[in-house]
Design a protein around this motif. Structure first.
Motif, PDB file in Angstrom:
ATOM      1  N   UNK A   1       9.685  56.257  10.383  1.00  0.00           N
ATOM      2  CA  UNK A   1       8.520  56.570   9.636  1.00  0.00           C
ATOM      3  C   UNK A   1       8.910  58.022   9.119  1.00  0.00           C
ATOM      4  N   UNK A   2       9.436  58.805   9.768  1.00  0.00           N
ATOM      5  CA  UNK A   2       9.876  59.998   9.152  1.00  0.00           C
ATOM      6  C   UNK A   2      10.433  59.797   7.653  1.00  0.00           C
ATOM      7  N   UNK A   3      11.255  58.871   7.806  1.00  0.00           N
ATOM      8  CA  UNK A   3      12.213  58.742   6.344  1.00  0.00           C
ATOM      9  C   UNK A   3      11.096  58.300   5.535  1.00  0.00           C
ATOM     10  N   UNK A   4      10.329  57.330   5.827  1.00  0.00           N
ATOM     11  CA  UNK A   4       9.424  56.805   4.858  1.00  0.00           C
ATOM     12  C   UNK A   4       8.290  58.014   4.266  1.00  0.00           C
ATOM     13  N   UNK A   5       8.234  58.628   5.261  1.00  0.00           N
ATOM     14  CA  UNK A   5       7.199  59.792   4.941  1.00  0.00           C
ATOM     15  C   UNK A   5       7.616  60.687   3.909  1.00  0.00           C
ATOM     16  N   UNK A   6       9.055  60.958   4.003  1.00  0.00           N
ATOM     17  CA  UNK A   6       9.577  62.003   3.335  1.00  0.00           C
ATOM     18  C   UNK A   6       9.773  61.420   1.945  1.00  0.00           C
ATOM     19  N   UNK A   7       9.733  60.035   1.856  1.00  0.00           N
ATOM     20  CA  UNK A   7      10.073  59.535   0.703  1.00  0.00           C
ATOM     21  C   UNK A   7       8.905  59.129  -0.172  1.00  0.00           C
TER      22      UNK A   7
ATOM     23  N   UNK B   1      17.719  57.970  11.784  1.00  0.00           N
ATOM     24  CA  UNK B   1      17.689  59.170  12.334  1.00  0.00           C
ATOM     25  C   UNK B   1      18.495  60.331  11.240  1.00  0.00           C
ATOM     26  N   UNK B   2      19.956  59.965  11.232  1.00  0.00           N
ATOM     27  CA  UNK B   2      20.625  60.907  10.145  1.00  0.00           C
ATOM     28  C   UNK B   2      20.141  60.702   8.622  1.00  0.00           C
ATOM     29  N   UNK B   3      19.583  59.512   8.236  1.00  0.00           N
ATOM     30  CA  UNK B   3      18.931  59.501   6.900  1.00  0.00           C
ATOM     31  C   UNK B   3      17.759  60.339   6.867  1.00  0.00           C
ATOM     32  N   UNK B   4      16.975  60.382   8.074  1.00  0.00           N
ATOM     33  CA  UNK B   4      15.971  61.280   7.801  1.00  0.00           C
ATOM     34  C   UNK B   4      16.270  62.624   7.775  1.00  0.00           C
ATOM     35  N   UNK B   5      17.073  63.049   8.501  1.00  0.00           N
ATOM     36  CA  UNK B   5      17.265  64.730   8.443  1.00  0.00           C
ATOM     37  C   UNK B   5      18.093  64.926   7.476  1.00  0.00           C
ATOM     38  N   UNK B   6      18.841  64.004   6.782  1.00  0.00           N
ATOM     39  CA  UNK B   6      19.569  64.304   5.443  1.00  0.00           C
ATOM     40  C   UNK B   6      18.661  64.373   4.473  1.00  0.00           C
ATOM     41  N   UNK B   7      17.430  63.433   4.448  1.00  0.00           N
ATOM     42  CA  UNK B   7      16.293  63.563   3.289  1.00  0.00           C
ATOM     43  C   UNK B   7      15.664  64.775   3.327  1.00  0.00           C
ATOM     44  N   UNK B   8      15.401  65.285   4.652  1.00  0.00           N
ATOM     45  CA  UNK B   8      14.644  66.608   4.793  1.00  0.00           C
ATOM     46  C   UNK B   8      15.630  67.774   4.408  1.00  0.00           C
ATOM     47  N   UNK B   9      16.824  67.758   4.538  1.00  0.00           N
ATOM     48  CA  UNK B   9      17.615  68.972   4.117  1.00  0.00           C
ATOM     49  C   UNK B   9      17.558  68.919   2.699  1.00  0.00           C
ATOM     50  N   UNK B  10      17.472  67.869   1.879  1.00  0.00           N
ATOM     51  CA  UNK B  10      17.638  67.624   0.747  1.00  0.00           C
ATOM     52  C   UNK B  10      16.377  68.351  -0.148  1.00  0.00           C
ATOM     53  N   UNK B  11      15.203  68.440   0.609  1.00  0.00           N
ATOM     54  CA  UNK B  11      14.004  69.047   0.056  1.00  0.00           C
ATOM     55  C   UNK B  11      14.372  70.433  -0.179  1.00  0.00           C
ATOM     56  N   UNK B  12      15.053  71.228   0.517  1.00  0.00           N
ATOM     57  CA  UNK B  12      15.433  72.502   0.196  1.00  0.00           C
ATOM     58  C   UNK B  12      16.202  72.822  -0.886  1.00  0.00           C
ATOM     59  N   UNK B  13      16.798  71.751  -1.512  1.00  0.00           N
ATOM     60  CA  UNK B  13      18.004  71.879  -2.751  1.00  0.00           C
ATOM     61  C   UNK B  13      17.204  71.981  -4.065  1.00  0.00           C
TER      62      UNK B  13
END
Length: 275
Positions: free
Chosen positions: A172-178, A263-275
């Motif tokens: 859900x976190x990953x989809x929510x960020x996508x 979980x790693x995909x969700x964290x990585x996606x969130x970190x990419x938002x700051x770039x």
């Protein structure tokens, strides 16, 4: 060298401390929303409660359980599993809501652990899922469902349900960020509904067409639901396939695999938002 090692250990310890502290801050934020907006819980539980009444009383007399047994006892573990499975849609919507309203951008601008928003959402949603199970369990008791298993087996069954929910939180976190907005997150119902329904939640896979039954047997929801039925001592209608005979094992393996992937995909996606 010792001074450098001590400094490195202190640095790691400090990072872990602040990661945990920031995570807890996000958890408290989510719990505050639950307290101030209790209607959200009622809305989330409305569908499964109505489904219990619909399938248990309206359609229940027409349903059969392979091997015999009361259909309502067969149904309730399926309802628990369906509620946990469809919960990832609520997670995705909440994450998309924060992203659309600029809350995520504010978090990114703060001096906080980069993983805190994702892990905080996960822990907070797990607490919410526990409350959902309590309310749904009370509803089940009200309609006559009982667990014939011992206290340990009953707690183990609920633990497996929460383990499934924990794994799906990261989906859900990953989809929510996508997704681009809240409306798109709401459309995830088209994914969540068949994922929960094409399983052994309502009907034994042996009663389905062969191709559909194969999909239902290998659905992670089916493994959790079948394992819970066995632990609760309810009718399980277990088939002779490997995946069904090892339901309890797979009820642990599936969530571990999903967590390791998403979980790693969700964290990585969130970190990419700051770039």
């Amino acid at each position: 060298m010792n001074a450098q090692a001590n400094a490195a250990e202190e640095g790691i310890g400090a990072r872990l401390y602040w990661a945990a502290a920031d995570c807890w801050t996000i958890v408290l934020r989510g719990l505050t929303h639950y307290v101030r907006q209790p209607s959200n819980i009622a809305w989330q539980l409305g569908f499964p409660i109505v489904s219990v009444l619909l399938f248990g009383y309206v359609f229940g007399s027409a349903m059969s359980v392979p091997g015999g047994g009361d259909y309502r006892e067969f149904l309730m573990p399926g309802m628990f599993g369906m509620t946990m499975a469809m919960g990832f849609m609520n997670t995705a919507y909440a994450v998309a809501h924060d992203s659309t309203r600029g809350v995520t951008d504010r978090f990114l601008s703060m001096p906080m652990a980069p993983s805190a928003v994702v892990t905080g959402r996960g822990v907070g949603d797990l607490v919410g899922a526990s409350l959902d199970l309590v309310v749904l369990g009370l509803t089940a008791l009200a309609v006559g469902w009982r667990s014939s298993g011992g206290p340990f087996d009953t707690l183990a069954a609920f633990a497996l349900l929460l383990l499934l929910r924990f794994a799906l939180i990261w989906v859900g976190v990953l989809f929510g960020l996508l997704v681009p907005n809240e409306e798109a997150a709401g459309n995830l119902f088209a994914v969540a509904f068949p994922f929960a329904m094409i399983s052994s939640a309502f009907v034994a896979p042996s009663l389905m067409p062969d191709w559909l039954g194969a999909i239902a047997r290998w659905n992670p929801v089916s493994s959790t639901v079948t394992a819970c039925r066995q632990l609760f001592g309810n009718p399980a209608a277990v088939g002779d396939t490997w995946i069904e005979r090892h339901a309890t094992l797979m009820a642990v393996v599936w969530p571990i695999v999903m967590t390791a992937v998403f979980l790693p995909l969700a964290v990585r996606r969130f970190q990419r938002l700051s770039r």
